[in-house]
Write a protein that holds these residues in place. Structure first.
Motif, PDB file in Angstrom:
ATOM      1  N   PRO A   1       0.829  -1.216   0.000  1.00 54.56           N
ATOM      2  CA  PRO A   1       0.000   0.000   0.000  1.00 54.56           C
ATOM      3  C   PRO A   1       0.857   1.258   0.000  1.00 54.56           C
ATOM      4  CG  PRO A   1       0.058  -0.993   2.184  1.00 54.56           C
ATOM      5  CD  PRO A   1       0.716  -1.971   1.256  1.00 54.56           C
ATOM      6  N   LEU A   2       0.289   2.334  -0.526  1.00 50.79           N
ATOM      7  CA  LEU A   2       0.986   3.613  -0.510  1.00 50.79           C
ATOM      8  C   LEU A   2       1.124   4.116   0.921  1.00 50.79           C
ATOM      9  CD1 LEU A   2      -0.771   5.380  -3.513  1.00 50.79           C
ATOM     10  CD2 LEU A   2       1.642   4.746  -3.419  1.00 50.79           C
ATOM     11  N   PRO A   3       2.160   4.902   1.208  1.00 52.92           N
ATOM     12  CA  PRO A   3       2.296   5.474   2.557  1.00 52.92           C
ATOM     13  C   PRO A   3       1.091   6.335   2.910  1.00 52.92           C
ATOM     14  CG  PRO A   3       4.307   5.803   1.256  1.00 52.92           C
ATOM     15  CD  PRO A   3       3.255   5.304   0.314  1.00 52.92           C
ATOM     16  N   LYS A   4       0.884   6.494   4.190  1.00 56.66           N
ATOM     17  CA  LYS A   4      -0.227   7.313   4.670  1.00 56.66           C
ATOM     18  C   LYS A   4      -0.085   8.745   4.152  1.00 56.66           C
ATOM     19  CE  LYS A   4      -2.581   8.711   8.929  1.00 56.66           C
ATOM     20  NZ  LYS A   4      -2.562   8.638  10.412  1.00 56.66           N
ATOM     21  N   HIS A   5      -1.219   9.312   3.708  1.00 54.80           N
ATOM     22  CA  HIS A   5      -1.200  10.665   3.153  1.00 54.80           C
ATOM     23  C   HIS A   5      -0.715  11.667   4.202  1.00 54.80           C
ATOM     24  CE1 HIS A   5      -2.306  13.877   0.422  1.00 54.80           C
ATOM     25  NE2 HIS A   5      -2.936  14.484   1.398  1.00 54.80           N
ATOM     26  N   LEU A   6       0.145  12.587   3.759  1.00 59.18           N
ATOM     27  CA  LEU A   6       0.707  13.587   4.659  1.00 59.18           C
ATOM     28  C   LEU A   6      -0.277  14.734   4.867  1.00 59.18           C
ATOM     29  CD1 LEU A   6       4.239  13.779   3.020  1.00 59.18           C
ATOM     30  CD2 LEU A   6       3.726  12.709   5.216  1.00 59.18           C
ATOM     31  N   ASN A   7      -0.366  15.234   6.093  1.00 60.48           N
ATOM     32  CA  ASN A   7      -1.166  16.440   6.292  1.00 60.48           C
ATOM     33  C   ASN A   7      -0.410  17.638   5.723  1.00 60.48           C
ATOM     34  OD1 ASN A   7       0.580  17.680   8.341  1.00 60.48           O
ATOM     35  ND2 ASN A   7      -0.214  16.131   9.754  1.00 60.48           N
TER      36      ASN A   7
END
Length: 235
Positions: free
Chosen positions: A6-12
């Motif tokens: 999976p793609l890394p967690k979206h950055l804020n």
């Protein structure tokens, strides 16, 4: 078939801009070294329609010296250029000493959009695929550092982004007749991409394929790669 991780967690937004500024500072340091050493760097950015090529290049060059940085995005060839050596119109844009040049699409149009949209023949595409490794080897022997990135996204993500462009009045300039056909010719583009990567990925001029489903991560990862390459080369 093995599933992709999976793609890394979206950055804020705050975290993204913090990382972006840090990497842009390092790119400014890289450019200073390139100028001092008289190096020549050519960066090719290819990829799917709506994969984020424009925004990636914008993030890279945002704080670099405009005098020593050029972005090349060539339009369709003129009648004279169509009758010239295929690489001829690109050669004049290659970097001089101390310059960083980014190609927003490049000679690889011949293996992608031109082939899929039948702008060129199968024979012309085959000739290109046979000759481009030698052309790039010649560029590197001349002292130019060549880096090639291909931004890839899923079918559904491309569909979403193209629809967003159509709705957003500030992004509609990005839409072209070719973009409008991107979804229709998805399979053909996939086959052309695979063939291009297979035939033109060499030891001295490799491709780096970037998962660009998350634009922020894609930009940061390309910038990290550029900086890491400079460190590896002693920049």
């Amino acid at each position: 078939m093995k599933k992709r991780p999976p793609l890394p967690k979206h950055l804020n937004r705050h975290r993204y801009h913090t990382l972006l500024i840090r990497l842009q500072i390092e790119l400014v340091k890289l450019q200073r070294s390139v100028i001092e050493r008289g190096q020549r760097i050519l960066i090719i950015v290819e990829g799917r329609d709506a994969a984020g090529k424009d925004s990636t290049i914008k993030s890279i060059v945002e704080h670099l010296s405009p005098r020593d940085t050029r972005v090349v995005a060539l339009g369709p060839p003129s009648n004279r250029e169509r009758c010239s050596w295929y690489f001829q119109r690109h050669v004049s844009h290659l970097p001089a000493a101390g310059e960083i040049v980014l190609f927003n699409r490049s000679w690889y149009n011949r293996a992608g959009v031109e082939r899929v949209m039948s702008v060129c023949t199968k024979e012309e595409t085959e000739e290109f695929l046979e000759t481009v490794p030698a052309f790039e080897a010649m560029i590197e022997r001349a002292g130019i550092t060549l880096l090639k990135y291909y931004l890839d996204i899923s079918n559904q993500e491309q569909k979403r982004r193209l629809a967003e462009r159509q709705r957003d009045p500030l992004k509609q300039w990005k839409m072209s007749p070719i973009d409008a056909k991107a979804q229709k010719y998805w399979k053909a583009y996939s086959e052309a991409r695979d063939k291009m990567l297979e035939r033109t990925h060499t030891v001295t001029s490799p491709w780096t394929v970037v998962r660009a489903g998350d634009k922020e991560h894609a930009r940061l990862n390309i910038m990290r790669d550029l900086i890491s390459f400079a460190i590896y080369c002693g920049g």
